[in-house]
Design a protein around this motif. Structure first.
Motif, PDB file in Angstrom:
ATOM      1  N   PHE A   1      -0.633  -1.007   0.792  1.00  0.00           N
ATOM      2  CA  PHE A   1      -1.596  -1.926   0.265  1.00  0.00           C
ATOM      3  C   PHE A   1      -0.886  -3.355   0.040  1.00  0.00           C
ATOM      4  O   PHE A   1      -1.569  -4.279  -0.072  1.00  0.00           O
ATOM      5  CB  PHE A   1      -1.894  -1.244  -1.094  1.00  0.00           C
TER       6      PHE A   1
ATOM      7  N   PHE B   1       1.377   2.394  -1.467  1.00  0.00           N
ATOM      8  CA  PHE B   1       1.525   1.272  -2.544  1.00  0.00           C
ATOM      9  C   PHE B   1       2.076   0.027  -1.507  1.00  0.00           C
ATOM     10  O   PHE B   1       1.670  -1.131  -1.377  1.00  0.00           O
ATOM     11  CB  PHE B   1       2.545   1.544  -3.858  1.00  0.00           C
TER      12      PHE B   1
ATOM     13  N   LEU C   1     -11.259 -10.954  -2.796  1.00  0.00           N
ATOM     14  CA  LEU C   1     -10.129 -10.685  -3.598  1.00  0.00           C
ATOM     15  C   LEU C   1      -9.208  -9.533  -2.855  1.00  0.00           C
ATOM     16  O   LEU C   1      -8.048  -9.549  -2.945  1.00  0.00           O
ATOM     17  CB  LEU C   1     -10.299 -10.192  -5.077  1.00  0.00           C
ATOM     18  N   SER C   2      -9.897  -8.557  -2.340  1.00  0.00           N
ATOM     19  CA  SER C   2      -9.008  -7.681  -1.593  1.00  0.00           C
ATOM     20  C   SER C   2      -9.928  -7.659  -0.161  1.00  0.00           C
ATOM     21  O   SER C   2     -10.764  -7.121  -0.137  1.00  0.00           O
ATOM     22  CB  SER C   2      -9.002  -6.275  -2.215  1.00  0.00           C
ATOM     23  N   PRO C   3      -9.062  -7.548   0.713  1.00  0.00           N
ATOM     24  CA  PRO C   3      -9.711  -7.582   2.330  1.00  0.00           C
ATOM     25  C   PRO C   3      -9.945  -5.951   2.477  1.00  0.00           C
ATOM     26  O   PRO C   3     -10.722  -5.865   3.337  1.00  0.00           O
ATOM     27  CB  PRO C   3      -8.606  -8.030   2.897  1.00  0.00           C
ATOM     28  N   LEU C   4      -9.539  -5.172   1.620  1.00  0.00           N
ATOM     29  CA  LEU C   4      -9.676  -3.841   1.733  1.00  0.00           C
ATOM     30  C   LEU C   4     -10.793  -3.349   1.124  1.00  0.00           C
ATOM     31  O   LEU C   4     -11.186  -1.957   1.017  1.00  0.00           O
ATOM     32  CB  LEU C   4      -8.517  -2.986   1.509  1.00  0.00           C
TER      33      LEU C   4
ATOM     34  N   ASP D   1       0.169  -9.277  -1.668  1.00  0.00           N
ATOM     35  CA  ASP D   1       0.321  -9.417  -3.168  1.00  0.00           C
ATOM     36  C   ASP D   1       1.641  -8.351  -3.444  1.00  0.00           C
ATOM     37  O   ASP D   1       2.098  -7.480  -2.918  1.00  0.00           O
ATOM     38  CB  ASP D   1      -0.740  -8.558  -3.781  1.00  0.00           C
TER      39      ASP D   1
ATOM     40  N   TYR E   1      -5.663  -0.019  -6.675  1.00  0.00           N
ATOM     41  CA  TYR E   1      -5.171  -1.184  -6.408  1.00  0.00           C
ATOM     42  C   TYR E   1      -5.448  -1.813  -5.043  1.00  0.00           C
ATOM     43  O   TYR E   1      -5.807  -2.792  -4.895  1.00  0.00           O
ATOM     44  CB  TYR E   1      -3.558  -0.754  -6.512  1.00  0.00           C
ATOM     45  N   GLY E   2      -5.832  -0.674  -3.989  1.00  0.00           N
ATOM     46  CA  GLY E   2      -6.115  -0.906  -2.851  1.00  0.00           C
ATOM     47  C   GLY E   2      -7.504  -1.408  -2.702  1.00  0.00           C
ATOM     48  O   GLY E   2      -7.607  -2.542  -1.898  1.00  0.00           O
TER      49      GLY E   2
ATOM     50  N   VAL F   1       2.661   8.523  -2.137  1.00  0.00           N
ATOM     51  CA  VAL F   1       1.964   7.498  -2.777  1.00  0.00           C
ATOM     52  C   VAL F   1       2.605   5.969  -2.887  1.00  0.00           C
ATOM     53  O   VAL F   1       2.136   4.889  -2.651  1.00  0.00           O
ATOM     54  CB  VAL F   1       1.723   7.731  -4.403  1.00  0.00           C
TER      55      VAL F   1
ATOM     56  N   ILE G   1      -0.263   0.179 -14.201  1.00  0.00           N
ATOM     57  CA  ILE G   1       1.299   0.787 -13.795  1.00  0.00           C
ATOM     58  C   ILE G   1       1.843   0.942 -14.810  1.00  0.00           C
ATOM     59  O   ILE G   1       2.769   2.249 -15.188  1.00  0.00           O
ATOM     60  CB  ILE G   1       2.126  -0.144 -13.117  1.00  0.00           C
TER      61      ILE G   1
ATOM     62  N   MET H   1     -13.125   3.860  -1.421  1.00  0.00           N
ATOM     63  CA  MET H   1     -11.876   4.249  -1.787  1.00  0.00           C
ATOM     64  C   MET H   1     -11.560   4.114  -3.378  1.00  0.00           C
ATOM     65  O   MET H   1     -10.848   4.610  -3.905  1.00  0.00           O
ATOM     66  CB  MET H   1     -11.181   2.942  -1.148  1.00  0.00           C
TER      67      MET H   1
ATOM     68  N   GLY I   1      -7.299  -4.941  -5.442  1.00  0.00           N
ATOM     69  CA  GLY I   1      -6.321  -6.051  -5.451  1.00  0.00           C
ATOM     70  C   GLY I   1      -5.640  -6.207  -6.701  1.00  0.00           C
ATOM     71  O   GLY I   1      -4.832  -7.095  -6.722  1.00  0.00           O
TER      72      GLY I   1
ATOM     73  N   LEU J   1      -2.642  -6.767   1.232  1.00  0.00           N
ATOM     74  CA  LEU J   1      -3.224  -7.546   0.225  1.00  0.00           C
ATOM     75  C   LEU J   1      -2.402  -8.896   0.107  1.00  0.00           C
ATOM     76  O   LEU J   1      -2.583  -9.965  -0.619  1.00  0.00           O
ATOM     77  CB  LEU J   1      -3.246  -7.066  -1.090  1.00  0.00           C
TER      78      LEU J   1
ATOM     79  N   ILE K   1      -4.338   5.289  -8.950  1.00  0.00           N
ATOM     80  CA  ILE K   1      -3.633   4.275  -9.211  1.00  0.00           C
ATOM     81  C   ILE K   1      -3.505   3.291  -7.862  1.00  0.00           C
ATOM     82  O   ILE K   1      -3.988   2.201  -7.825  1.00  0.00           O
ATOM     83  CB  ILE K   1      -2.562   4.287 -10.140  1.00  0.00           C
ATOM     84  N   ALA K   2      -2.805   4.103  -6.877  1.00  0.00           N
ATOM     85  CA  ALA K   2      -2.667   3.311  -5.595  1.00  0.00           C
ATOM     86  C   ALA K   2      -3.930   2.837  -4.972  1.00  0.00           C
ATOM     87  O   ALA K   2      -4.116   1.842  -4.549  1.00  0.00           O
ATOM     88  CB  ALA K   2      -1.982   4.125  -4.628  1.00  0.00           C
ATOM     89  N   LEU K   3      -4.932   3.777  -5.013  1.00  0.00           N
ATOM     90  CA  LEU K   3      -6.306   3.611  -4.340  1.00  0.00           C
ATOM     91  C   LEU K   3      -6.982   2.525  -5.132  1.00  0.00           C
ATOM     92  O   LEU K   3      -7.505   1.693  -4.250  1.00  0.00           O
ATOM     93  CB  LEU K   3      -7.034   4.923  -4.284  1.00  0.00           C
TER      94      LEU K   3
END
Lengths: 559, 101
Positions: free
Chosen positions: B50, B47, A226-229, B56, A204-205, B43, A152, A234, A208, B54, A200-202
């Motif tokens: 997610f 965010f 740490l991330s369920p996704l 978070d 992060y997804g 985007v 970020i 991704m 996490g 998450l 960045i968003a992806l």
């Protein structure tokens, strides 16, 4: 009274800020604000050279603080081991040899561009505190980018770096070219930011987290849950989008289309700043993300980087030959340089290289040395262009440079030195930089990249020689030609008449318009040319800093 | 039918693509500029989605930063558009051809 008890809020934990370690950044940021404040209350006629002097002094003071930070890193040797690196501001910024070196490059760029801007603004008749303020703010963004370790914050730094430069590119109000350049730069820059942000968003997804070290640790510890996704496609898509975003900023082919237009249209000292500080900072950000965050994905991003590098080298060097405008030629040459620096990014170690093997150190050192050498060469070259371009940047066609050695021997001589350096002639910084990059590529067994780089160096040497030959060899007959050639050159003559009427511009007059070489500009160009030669003859001068930077980057990452 | 994070991600991707296509296809500077804003805000949906999935808070914090950056871009972008339009009121992106080669 339970109601009141509930309203008592625990004190929010504020991050511990190491003000001393942030001093160079803060000096520049505060300097920008102080400058615009002072100049807004001082009458225009009383300002004189104050904004330029203030900017140059601020950059020099910030540079002096780099030394303080440099020695301050040693104070923490017990706590941080031998690595000479330190987290500041809640692990968001990291100060290490790499950061300090890139900060130095950016400050050097502000220092030299301050000199160029002063001369440029006086000639163009602009009142300039906002130019300097925007330049300093942009440099602050670049310095943040070099140190940032959170995605970020990296996005914010890229925006601080870019938005100020969008404005700078369009600040020449008389030329519609300048505004066209600013608009093109803005639209494509904003597009790049959107890609970067989506990436960045992806990421992060997928992980996490937005912190580079956590992204690194996420893969290395394979922390399930740490991330369920969790989804590696991704992650890869995010990485690709981040790379697209940065490829725009560093103008790597095929994301280079804006570069020639913007470099040509923007005021020349601003082009110098864009080509040096902005590019160096963007490269530093790319390097950090790829190397500190995506270390374990090295096999995925290396092919992409090598494709970008090869495309930049080949397309840049060949398209440069087709240009007739000197600013556009140098824009393509900066694309070729971007290809070289990308090879240095390619040549950083993979996971196995952590710990300081030779190939890893070669890549990091080549990267940093190239940034420094390129900054000196490009600011010097665009500095000469600032003088030779004439009022309103009107004379940038190759034909306008004919016989420059007759009318301005000093300027033409400096230009020749700087262009030879860019071509990579031995005993110049350009040679050492290119040699280091190719050596690093060879050490990483990227022989094809090294070969393409050498070929591109040869092809682009033609471009530089073409400018030098134009300046030196076709002087005499051209003087005669230009004197008789009054009919179809009316526009240029009009400019020349206009300048001739300005008494304070009184310098050597040439048949092709006036070349105005004031002292600050000449000093900045001389400094750049001198630095280029010193770095070429004594490259070991910066060796301790490079070693330290390589040391601090070659260690295992931890928060 | 439950609306999961995936739906929001698909919406975000669609809006991002619409913005990208609009930027490449439309020739009016103002509309191109709106497309960029659409991409940034697409985007933001990602965010938030997610962030919810998450559990978070960092993703939601990021949205505020993005909003601030988008506002700053509006200031600069609109003033550039105004500067161009003042010179030539009927301008489209196809008319910006002084710089080429």
């Amino acid at each position: 009274m339970g109601l009141f008890a509930q309203t008592v809020v625990d004190a929010i934990d504020t991050p511990e800020v190491e003000w001393k370690m942030m001093a160079p950044l803060l000096v520049l940021a505060v300097g920008a604000i102080v400058l615009i404040t002072i100049t807004s209350v001082v009458p225009r006629t009383r300002r004189g050279g104050f904004p330029a002097a203030f900017t140059i002094t601020t950059a020099a003071v910030a540079g002096w603080f780099l030394k303080v930070v440099w020695s301050g890193l040693g104070d923490h040797a017990e706590t941080y081991g031998i690595w000479r690196r330190q987290w500041i501001v809640a692990d968001a910024l990291m100060i290490d040899g790499f950061t300090i070196f890139v900060w130095g490059v950016i400050l050097l760029s502000v220092f030299l561009c301050g000199g160029l801007l002063d001369s440029y603004l006086r000639r163009e008749g602009f009142d300039g505190p906002e130019w300097y303020t925007l330049m300093m703010i942009s440099a602050v963004g670049g310095m943040l980018l070099a140190a940032a370790h959170d995605l970020i914050l990296i996005f914010l730094a890229v925006e601080i770096l870019s938005i100020a430069v969008y404005v700078l590119a369009g600040l020449h109000l008389r030329r519609s070219d300048s505004q066209e350049a600013a608009f093109k730069y803005f639209i494509l820059g904003a597009l790049a930011s959107a890609f970067l942000l989506y990436g960045i968003a992806l990421v992060y997804g997928a992980t996490g987290t937005t912190h580079l070290v956590d992204i690194f640790m996420y893969r290395s510890t394979n922390a399930a849950g740490l991330s369920p996704l969790t989804n590696s496609s991704m992650m890869l898509a995010g990485m690709a989008m981040i790379m697209i975003g940065f490829a725009f900023k560093i103008s790597a082919v095929p994301f280079h289309v804006w570069t020639p237009d913007v470099y040509q249209g923007a005021p020349t000292p601003i082009t110098a700043f864009m080509a040096s500080a902005v590019k160096a900072a963007a490269f530093a950000g790319l390097f950090r993300i790829m190397w500190e965050g995506f270390t374990y994905y090295v096999d995925d991003w290396r092919p992409v980087l090598s494709a970008l590098a090869i495309a930049s080298l080949v397309v840049g060097s060949f398209l440069a030959l087709a240009q007739t405008n000197v600013k556009r030629m140098l824009a393509y040459s900066s694309i070729v340089h971007a290809g070289f620096i990308l090879i240095a990014v390619y040549a950083v170690p993979g996971v196995t290289g952590i710990g300081g093997d030779d190939p890893s150190r070669l890549g990091i050192e080549a990267f940093l040395f190239y940034l420094l050498a390129y900054t000196l060469m490009t600011i010097g070259t665009f500095g000469v262009l600032t003088a030779a371009g004439g009022v309103d940047d009107a004379n940038h066609e190759l034909a306008d440079y004919r016989g420059l050695s007759k009318s301005q021997p000093v300027l033409a001589g400096l230009m020749a030195v700087l262009l030879f350096a860019q071509a990579g002639i031995p005993f110049t910084a350009g040679f050492v930089a290119k040699f280091r990059v190719i050596a690093a590529a060879a050490a990483n067994e990227a022989y094809i990249l090294g070969a393409v780089a050498m070929l591109a160096a040869v092809v682009s040497a033609v471009l530089y020689l073409r400018i030098v030959v134009t300046m030196f060899l076709v002087g005499d007959e051209l003087v005669a030609h230009a004197v008789t050639d009054t009919d179809d050159d009316a526009a240029t003559d009009g400019v020349a008449d206009e300048t001739a009427s300005n008494d304070h511009l009184g310098e050597a007059s040439t048949p092709f318009g006036q070349v105005y070489t004031p002292k600050p500009l000449l000093l900045a160009v001389m400094l750049a040319a001198f630095g280029t030669i010193v770095l070429g003859v004594f490259p070991q001068l910066v060796e301790p800093i490079l070693t330290d930077a390589a040391d601090s980057l070659s260690t295992l990452r931890q928060r | 039918m439950e609306v999961t994070a995936t739906w929001y991600l698909i919406l975000s991707a669609l809006l991002f693509t619409m913005g990208l296509v609009g930027l490449l296809v439309r020739r009016n500077p103002l509309i191109m500029f709106m497309c960029v804003e659409l991409m940034l805000n697409a985007v933001n949906i990602s965010f938030v989605a997610f962030s919810g999935a998450l559990n978070d808070v960092a993703g939601r914090t990021a949205v505020f930063f993005v909003l601030v950056v988008a506002a700053a871009e509006v200031v600069v972008g609109l003033s550039l558009v105004v500067a161009l339009m003042r010179r030539r009121p009927t301008l489209t992106a196809d008319d910006l051809t002084a710089l080429r080669g």
